[in-house]
Design a protein around this motif. Sequence first.
Motif, short mmCIF file in Angstrom:
data_model
loop_
_atom_site.label_atom_id
_atom_site.label_comp_id
_atom_site.label_asym_id
_atom_site.label_seq_id
_atom_site.Cartn_x
_atom_site.Cartn_y
_atom_site.Cartn_z
N SER A 138 0.84 -1.20 0.00
CA SER A 138 0.00 0.00 0.00
C SER A 138 0.87 1.25 0.00
N ASP B 296 -7.40 0.18 -1.21
CA ASP B 296 -6.55 0.69 -0.13
C ASP B 296 -5.19 -0.02 -0.14
N ALA B 297 -5.21 -1.28 -0.59
CA ALA B 297 -3.98 -2.06 -0.62
C ALA B 297 -4.15 -3.21 -1.60
#
Length: 293
Positions: A107, A161-162
């Motif tokens: 991330s 987000d990741a």
Amino acid sequence: MKKTVRIGTRGSRLALWQANHVAACLEQAGIMTEIVVITTTGDLVLDRSLDKIGAKGVFTEELEIGLRTGHVDIAVHSAKDVQSSIPADLELLAFMEREQVNDVVVSFQTDLNLHKPGLVLGTSSTRRKAMLKRFLPNTTTAEARGNLQTRLRKLEEGQYDALVLAYAGVHRMEYDSLIRHILPETQFVPATGQGSVAIECARSLESELKLELQRILDHGPTHICLAAERAFLRTMEGGCSIPSFALATLTTAGTVQLHGGLISLDGNNCLKKYSQLQLPMLMRLVYKWPRKY
């Protein structure tokens, strides 16, 4: 050896890293090489998840055609992408030394909290999606197809987000600084072959050349472990599109410990199997039997 060995590979940066690594090993041993880029179905079909493409070998089939026609002498694969059963006219010649096997969370958020409700994690793996539902139920998964650079661009754009990826690919592409969490292999057991590079050839390839390529490229301990993992995978007739997992490790007691299983798509059910295999038996399997793993 005067022959130039033609190395078939996919065209992504990671695939080319693998092919160039193979080429460097061969050239260091005095063998000339040529890299031949071949596009596979898995590279072309990006609008569907792997389990919906419907065919095994989505990242290997076109490379295998190149082996049959003599367009290339060897094909370089991520070992986890190789289907459970190899066609009778082909063989897996070598498995190169394995990298760290873990899945990792990547991330641009330096303070990423995996337990934050609603966290969106991108992955194209059915195994990872199922395990995330089981071990991180507060997160949401989203489809993330494409090569590593494409996925990272989508991550930077905020689509996730990741990302959840194999450590080996992230490390080989030098994105270690983006790794926020290394997922424990005791929970997130990797896919069969994860972290290793597989070398495939036609059985009709000259025997002298095959022996020389094996001598240079094959890593014995890795080959033993992957033979055990692939034997497990074959019992389920599976490939990279089913939520299975397998990890074999060598023990100091002279055995191979195999941890394999299958997880339901919703993550609620997980079948695991632990086996201890005697190393001498596996060595006979790997080095005397036809290499069809």
